[in-house]
Scaffold this motif. Structure first.
Motif, PDB file in Angstrom:
ATOM      1  N   GLY A 173      13.801  54.611  17.913  1.00 33.09           N
ATOM      2  CA  GLY A 173      13.497  53.576  16.937  1.00 33.09           C
ATOM      3  C   GLY A 173      14.369  53.694  15.705  1.00 33.09           C
ATOM      4  N   ALA A 174      14.394  52.623  14.929  1.00 34.78           N
ATOM      5  CA  ALA A 174      15.269  52.563  13.774  1.00 34.78           C
ATOM      6  C   ALA A 174      14.644  51.682  12.694  1.00 34.78           C
ATOM      7  CB  ALA A 174      16.632  52.008  14.186  1.00 34.78           C
ATOM      8  N   VAL A 175      15.321  51.644  11.565  1.00 33.79           N
ATOM      9  CA  VAL A 175      14.906  50.808  10.441  1.00 33.79           C
ATOM     10  C   VAL A 175      16.126  50.096   9.882  1.00 33.79           C
ATOM     11  CG1 VAL A 175      12.961  52.276   9.786  1.00 33.79           C
ATOM     12  CG2 VAL A 175      15.207  52.668   8.746  1.00 33.79           C
ATOM     13  N   CYS A 176      15.876  49.004   9.178  1.00 34.98           N
ATOM     14  CA  CYS A 176      16.914  48.348   8.391  1.00 34.98           C
ATOM     15  C   CYS A 176      16.267  47.793   7.135  1.00 34.98           C
ATOM     16  CB  CYS A 176      17.643  47.265   9.181  1.00 34.98           C
ATOM     17  SG  CYS A 176      16.653  45.848   9.648  1.00 34.98           S
ATOM     18  N   VAL A 177      17.075  47.667   6.093  1.00 36.26           N
ATOM     19  CA  VAL A 177      16.561  47.239   4.791  1.00 36.26           C
ATOM     20  C   VAL A 177      17.484  46.173   4.205  1.00 36.26           C
ATOM     21  CG1 VAL A 177      15.845  47.976   2.491  1.00 36.26           C
ATOM     22  CG2 VAL A 177      15.776  49.605   4.380  1.00 36.26           C
ATOM     23  N   VAL A 178      16.887  45.091   3.714  1.00 33.99           N
ATOM     24  CA  VAL A 178      17.638  44.070   2.988  1.00 33.99           C
ATOM     25  C   VAL A 178      17.378  44.297   1.499  1.00 33.99           C
ATOM     26  CG1 VAL A 178      18.047  41.608   2.631  1.00 33.99           C
ATOM     27  CG2 VAL A 178      17.320  42.433   4.888  1.00 33.99           C
ATOM     28  N   PRO A 179      18.308  44.965   0.801  1.00 35.55           N
ATOM     29  CA  PRO A 179      18.119  45.200  -0.628  1.00 35.55           C
ATOM     30  C   PRO A 179      18.578  43.967  -1.419  1.00 35.55           C
ATOM     31  CG  PRO A 179      19.832  46.651   0.288  1.00 35.55           C
ATOM     32  CD  PRO A 179      19.457  45.655   1.330  1.00 35.55           C
ATOM     33  N   VAL A 180      17.651  43.366  -2.166  1.00 34.95           N
ATOM     34  CA  VAL A 180      17.931  42.144  -2.918  1.00 34.95           C
ATOM     35  C   VAL A 180      17.981  42.484  -4.405  1.00 34.95           C
ATOM     36  CG1 VAL A 180      17.192  39.777  -3.400  1.00 34.95           C
ATOM     37  CG2 VAL A 180      16.718  40.796  -1.158  1.00 34.95           C
ATOM     38  N   THR A 181      19.118  42.189  -5.040  1.00 33.05           N
ATOM     39  CA  THR A 181      19.277  42.484  -6.464  1.00 33.05           C
ATOM     40  C   THR A 181      18.558  41.435  -7.311  1.00 33.05           C
ATOM     41  OG1 THR A 181      21.281  41.166  -6.814  1.00 33.05           O
ATOM     42  CG2 THR A 181      21.577  43.428  -5.966  1.00 33.05           C
ATOM     43  N   ASP A 182      18.466  41.710  -8.604  1.00 34.16           N
ATOM     44  CA  ASP A 182      17.873  40.750  -9.547  1.00 34.16           C
ATOM     45  C   ASP A 182      18.721  39.483  -9.668  1.00 34.16           C
ATOM     46  OD1 ASP A 182      15.834  42.550 -10.029  1.00 34.16           O
ATOM     47  OD2 ASP A 182      16.726  43.341 -11.874  1.00 34.16           O
ATOM     48  N   VAL A 186      16.196  43.624  24.704  1.00 36.70           N
ATOM     49  CA  VAL A 186      15.058  43.940  25.571  1.00 36.70           C
ATOM     50  C   VAL A 186      15.433  44.134  27.041  1.00 36.70           C
ATOM     51  CG1 VAL A 186      13.371  42.832  24.081  1.00 36.70           C
ATOM     52  CG2 VAL A 186      14.467  41.481  25.886  1.00 36.70           C
ATOM     53  N   ALA A 187      16.632  43.754  27.431  1.00 42.19           N
ATOM     54  CA  ALA A 187      17.026  43.875  28.833  1.00 42.19           C
ATOM     55  C   ALA A 187      17.338  45.311  29.241  1.00 42.19           C
ATOM     56  CB  ALA A 187      18.241  42.994  29.124  1.00 42.19           C
ATOM     57  N   TYR A 188      17.732  46.156  28.263  1.00 41.95           N
ATOM     58  CA  TYR A 188      18.115  47.509  28.673  1.00 41.95           C
ATOM     59  C   TYR A 188      17.717  48.624  27.716  1.00 41.95           C
ATOM     60  CZ  TYR A 188      22.119  46.910  25.563  1.00 41.95           C
ATOM     61  OH  TYR A 188      22.909  46.668  24.484  1.00 41.95           O
ATOM     62  N   THR A 189      16.923  48.337  26.688  1.00 38.98           N
ATOM     63  CA  THR A 189      16.474  49.418  25.812  1.00 38.98           C
ATOM     64  C   THR A 189      15.110  49.094  25.221  1.00 38.98           C
ATOM     65  OG1 THR A 189      17.002  50.795  23.881  1.00 38.98           O
ATOM     66  CG2 THR A 189      17.717  48.509  23.804  1.00 38.98           C
ATOM     67  N   ASP A 190      14.346  50.166  24.937  1.00 41.01           N
ATOM     68  CA  ASP A 190      13.042  49.984  24.282  1.00 41.01           C
ATOM     69  C   ASP A 190      13.148  50.143  22.772  1.00 41.01           C
ATOM     70  OD1 ASP A 190      13.376  52.737  24.018  1.00 41.01           O
ATOM     71  OD2 ASP A 190      11.427  53.264  24.853  1.00 41.01           O
ATOM     72  N   GLU A 191      14.371  50.203  22.227  1.00 34.17           N
ATOM     73  CA  GLU A 191      14.558  50.368  20.785  1.00 34.17           C
ATOM     74  C   GLU A 191      13.850  49.268  20.014  1.00 34.17           C
ATOM     75  OE1 GLU A 191      18.035  50.666  17.368  1.00 34.17           O
ATOM     76  OE2 GLU A 191      18.569  49.910  19.351  1.00 34.17           O
ATOM     77  N   ILE A 192      13.145  49.676  18.971  1.00 33.43           N
ATOM     78  CA  ILE A 192      12.573  48.734  18.017  1.00 33.43           C
ATOM     79  C   ILE A 192      13.155  49.063  16.652  1.00 33.43           C
ATOM     80  CG2 ILE A 192      10.505  50.143  17.622  1.00 33.43           C
ATOM     81  CD1 ILE A 192       9.017  47.410  17.139  1.00 33.43           C
ATOM     82  N   ILE A 193      13.516  48.020  15.926  1.00 30.52           N
ATOM     83  CA  ILE A 193      14.018  48.182  14.564  1.00 30.52           C
ATOM     84  C   ILE A 193      12.968  47.589  13.625  1.00 30.52           C
ATOM     85  CG2 ILE A 193      15.841  47.635  12.916  1.00 30.52           C
ATOM     86  CD1 ILE A 193      17.752  47.345  15.309  1.00 30.52           C
ATOM     87  N   HIS A 194      12.473  48.426  12.723  1.00 27.78           N
ATOM     88  CA  HIS A 194      11.505  47.996  11.719  1.00 27.78           C
ATOM     89  C   HIS A 194      12.282  47.456  10.521  1.00 27.78           C
ATOM     90  CE1 HIS A 194       8.343  49.996  14.000  1.00 27.78           C
ATOM     91  NE2 HIS A 194       9.220  50.967  14.172  1.00 27.78           N
ATOM     92  N   MET A 195      12.037  46.203  10.151  1.00 28.47           N
ATOM     93  CA  MET A 195      12.807  45.531   9.105  1.00 28.47           C
ATOM     94  C   MET A 195      12.031  45.506   7.787  1.00 28.47           C
ATOM     95  SD  MET A 195      14.403  42.341  11.316  1.00 28.47           S
ATOM     96  CE  MET A 195      12.802  41.679  11.739  1.00 28.47           C
ATOM     97  N   TYR A 196      12.752  45.736   6.692  1.00 22.24           N
ATOM     98  CA  TYR A 196      12.163  45.769   5.358  1.00 22.24           C
ATOM     99  C   TYR A 196      13.008  44.972   4.374  1.00 22.24           C
ATOM    100  CZ  TYR A 196       9.258  49.609   7.013  1.00 22.24           C
ATOM    101  OH  TYR A 196       8.355  50.361   7.707  1.00 22.24           O
ATOM    102  N   MET A 197      12.349  44.499   3.308  1.00 12.42           N
ATOM    103  CA  MET A 197      13.023  43.898   2.159  1.00 12.42           C
ATOM    104  C   MET A 197      12.731  44.788   0.960  1.00 12.42           C
ATOM    105  SD  MET A 197      12.529  40.149   0.333  1.00 12.42           S
ATOM    106  CE  MET A 197      10.757  40.347   0.148  1.00 12.42           C
ATOM    107  N   ALA A 198      13.766  45.102   0.176  1.00  9.42           N
ATOM    108  CA  ALA A 198      13.597  45.918  -1.026  1.00  9.42           C
ATOM    109  C   ALA A 198      14.014  45.103  -2.246  1.00  9.42           C
ATOM    110  CB  ALA A 198      14.443  47.185  -0.922  1.00  9.42           C
ATOM    111  N   LYS A 199      13.166  45.138  -3.283  1.00  7.09           N
ATOM    112  CA  LYS A 199      13.460  44.440  -4.540  1.00  7.09           C
ATOM    113  C   LYS A 199      13.233  45.418  -5.689  1.00  7.09           C
ATOM    114  CE  LYS A 199      12.323  40.060  -4.738  1.00  7.09           C
ATOM    115  NZ  LYS A 199      11.441  38.887  -4.808  1.00  7.09           N
ATOM    116  N   ASN A 200      13.515  44.964  -6.918  1.00  4.92           N
ATOM    117  CA  ASN A 200      13.367  45.800  -8.116  1.00  4.92           C
ATOM    118  C   ASN A 200      14.095  47.131  -7.905  1.00  4.92           C
ATOM    119  OD1 ASN A 200      11.716  43.866  -9.470  1.00  4.92           O
ATOM    120  ND2 ASN A 200      10.043  44.481  -8.115  1.00  4.92           N
ATOM    121  N   LEU A 201      15.374  47.025  -7.690  1.00  3.21           N
ATOM    122  CA  LEU A 201      16.205  48.160  -7.291  1.00  3.21           C
ATOM    123  C   LEU A 201      16.594  49.048  -8.470  1.00  3.21           C
ATOM    124  CD1 LEU A 201      18.599  46.153  -4.929  1.00  3.21           C
ATOM    125  CD2 LEU A 201      16.399  47.210  -4.366  1.00  3.21           C
ATOM    126  N   ARG A 202      16.693  50.334  -8.193  1.00  2.00           N
ATOM    127  CA  ARG A 202      17.210  51.328  -9.140  1.00  2.00           C
ATOM    128  C   ARG A 202      18.458  51.930  -8.507  1.00  2.00           C
ATOM    129  NH1 ARG A 202      12.063  52.415  -8.424  1.00  2.00           N
ATOM    130  NH2 ARG A 202      12.427  54.409  -7.403  1.00  2.00           N
TER     131      ARG A 202
END
Length: 182
Positions: free
Chosen positions: A46-55, A116-132
């Motif tokens: 499994g994996a993750v990804c993040v969409v960091p959104v600036t101000d 889905v045809a050849y892997t069970d990988e799932i990617i958990h998607m996130y949005m990040a705001k108010n960035l430091r």
């Protein structure tokens, strides 16, 4: 046709390759009509990804060379889960490692099965705001160029076929819709 008439049953399973990232299996299965066949597939932690959104309504992206396709891609920060790691913790870790950005305002926006045809990988998607902002601390074998792209411009790049990474397409389009409706 009801869903039960589509289910395939595992008869045997053989691990044919066990790597650091990929675990390849070859299973003998029974088809819904009673015949047998073979399914080859990859198990992935499994994996993750993040969409960091600036101000300023920009998305922080990374450019990196992807060896399997032989080209530099534009992607959102992402990475695999470490054993026993929670997806939210991995999302925070990857965001910090790849971009130097931290956020206490991270929202789960869904899961994605990239192939889905050849892997069970799932990617958990996130949005990040108010960035430091801080300093990136990438892995030793990771070479990234961090950039910012306005959300509307990024959506255009996706729609024009300039962004071909599936997780980046799905997550950015979801975030663009979320931002439109907020």
């Amino acid at each position: 046709m009801n869903e039960e008439n589509l289910i395939e049953k595992q008869l045997t399973s053989e691990n044919v390759f066990d790597g650091r990232l990929l675990h390849v299996y070859s299973d003998k299965i029974e088809l819904p009509n009673g015949r047998t066949s073979t399914r080859e597939y990859i198990r992935h932690q499994g994996a993750v990804c993040v969409v960091p959104v600036t101000d300023r309504n920009e998305i922080i992206v990374v450019r990196q060379y992807r060896y399997p396709i032989g080209r530099v891609t534009v992607e959102i920060p992402a990475g695999k889960l470490d054993p026993g790691e929670k997806p939210l913790d991995a999302a925070k870790r990857e965001l910090s490692e790849e971009t130097g950005v931290e956020s206490a305002d991270i929202t789960y926006i869904g899961g994605l099965y990239p192939s889905v045809a050849y892997t069970d990988e799932i990617i958990h998607m996130y949005m990040a705001k108010n960035l430091r902002y801080g300093s990136a601390h990438t892995d030793d074998d990771e070479f990234l160029d961090v950039q910012k792209i306005p959300v509307a411009e990024f959506v255009e790049k996706i729609m024009n076929g300039e962004i071909m990474d599936s997780k980046t397409q799905a997550a950015v389009l979801k975030v663009a819709r979320i931002l439109e409706n907020s």
